[in-house]
Enzyme design. Structure first.
Site: not given
Ligand code: AMP
Length: 393
Positions: A34, A373
């Site tokens: 990330r 998500g």
């Protein structure tokens, strides 16, 4: 509007919301995907001579200052990646932070402390948002993984700071996921696994009319096996959602979607533990007292065949308890098959990405989404609040 459309931004103070919510163990970063994913935007803005204020959350400190969830190790790691000092702020708001930000020179970068040390972040508190916004002149969002949350740093700040634009990562995610929704090449295959049916039922419902093949695995499959009125033993089942799973199966018939699969066979265990007793069934049911922990060899064969037929693939969730080596066979086989496919392949969700890394094939995937998500909600057709608030991207 994207970061590349900002024009002359030399000397401007930029609030860059990044997703540095990386896995950590003992104060060390165990996977920096990330962080590296945001480097193009960070480097671009520094190259333009901006004064960069990075903001992120890490973990779930629940509104309290938790030392183990400080972003400090991330500042040090980022500093190594960009070969430049990254100042670490002791807080994310307050007079000390304002002073540090005020002293930034062109091309300097500072990382604010964990936003979620304040409960106001997740509550999208207007006063907290104002204090964050006061630090900068321009807002950039590169935190795709948090863009489905209406928090202060994703919604409150961009409502105040204008322009509010997307970073390169956010834009790349939106483009890659949109390709799945806008005229995907057929056959379109949806692979769903993992444990939480509640997270994934929405995407099945939304994508059902668009997809040609659905394969289920992991704990999620057993809610569908139960919906077929087949025995599931002691496997994970979301009892509350069995009726919905029945509805979905009924809908597949109405849509003539006959390629909707639950596993043909299973690896079953007496408990979920490395020292469990386990064996392979010869059918799609699970005997009493046993837990389904992986897809079996017949299912692997059928599923890899589905993968080889597909031209577009979206995969979210492991097909078994892959953290335990004996139960990782199915997930690894699917990871390798998806990687070997020449289809347009998109994988989302931390566990599926970990499986790709474990199989050493992550570089063979068309797009790996940094937001599990968020990618699910995007594909459910929901508007993500952190994207909707930006100047049109
Ligand atoms: P999710 O966050 O919903 O993608 O779930 C990921 C988790 O599902 C992983 O930790 C897996 O160990 C777990 N999982 C996969 N297959 C099973 C299964 N058959 N039974 C219970 N948990 C499972």
């Amino acid at each position: 509007m994207g970061v590349e459309d900002l024009g002359d931004i030399s000397g401007k103070r930029i609030f860059l919301r990044v997703d540095f919510n990386v896995p950590m163990a003992g104060g060390r970063i165990t996977d920096d995907t990330r962080i590296t994913a945001s480097l193009p935007t960070i480097k671009y803005l520094l190259g333009k001579g901006c004064r960069l204020i990075l903001a992120s959350h890490l973990g779930r400190p629940k509104g309290k200052k938790v030392l183990e969830m400080s972003l400090s190790p991330i500042a040090a790691h980022l500093s190594g990646l960009i070969q430049k000092e990254v100042a670490m702020a002791t807080d994310c708001i307050g007079p000390e932070v304002e002073k540090l930000v005020g002293n930034l020179k062109n091309g300097d970068v500072i990382l604010l402390e964990n936003l979620r040390f304040y409960p106001e972040e997740e509550k999208n508190d207007p006063d907290f948002s104002r204090q964050l916004a006061a630090l900068a002149e321009i807002y950039v969002n590169d935190a795709f993984g948090t863009s489905h949350r209406a928090h202060a740093s994703t919604c409150g700040v961009p409502a105040i700071l204008k322009p509010a634009v997307s970073g390169f990562l956010l834009k790349k995610e939106v483009e890659a996921l949109s390709k799945l929704l806008d005229n995907p090449e057929k056959p379109f295959l949806l692979i769903l696994g993992g444990a939480k049916v509640s997270d994934k039922i929405g995407i099945i419902e939304h994508l059902l009319p668009m997809v040609d093949i659905v394969i289920t695995g992991g704990g999620l499959a057993y809610t569908f096996v139960k919906a077929k009125n087949w025995p599931v033993g002691a496997s994970l089942v979301d009892e509350e959602r069995v009726p919905l799973a029945k509805e979905i199966i009924k809908k597949t018939y109405e849509l003539h979607l006959y390629d909707f699969h639950t596993p043909l066979d299973h690896v079953i265990a007496d408990k979920i533990a490395p020292d469990a007793k386990y064996l392979t069934t010869d059918r799609g049911t699970v005997p009493a007292g046993w837990i389904g922990v992986d897809i079996g060899p017949q299912a692997i064969k059928e599923y890899t065949d589905c993968i080889s037929r597909a031209r577009t693939i979206f995969w979210n969730g492991p097909l078994g308890v892959f953290e335990i080596d004996q139960f990782a066979v199915g997930t690894m086989a699917i990871a390798r098959a998806v990687a070997a496919s020449s289809a347009y392949t998109v994988v989302g969700g931390g566990d599926s990405i970990a499986a790709l890394n474990k199989a050493g094939v992550a570089d063979k995937i068309s797009h790996i989404s940094t937001g599990g998500g968020a990618s699910l909600e995007f594909l459910e057709g929901k508007e993500l609040p952190g994207i909707a608030i930006l100047d049109k991207i």
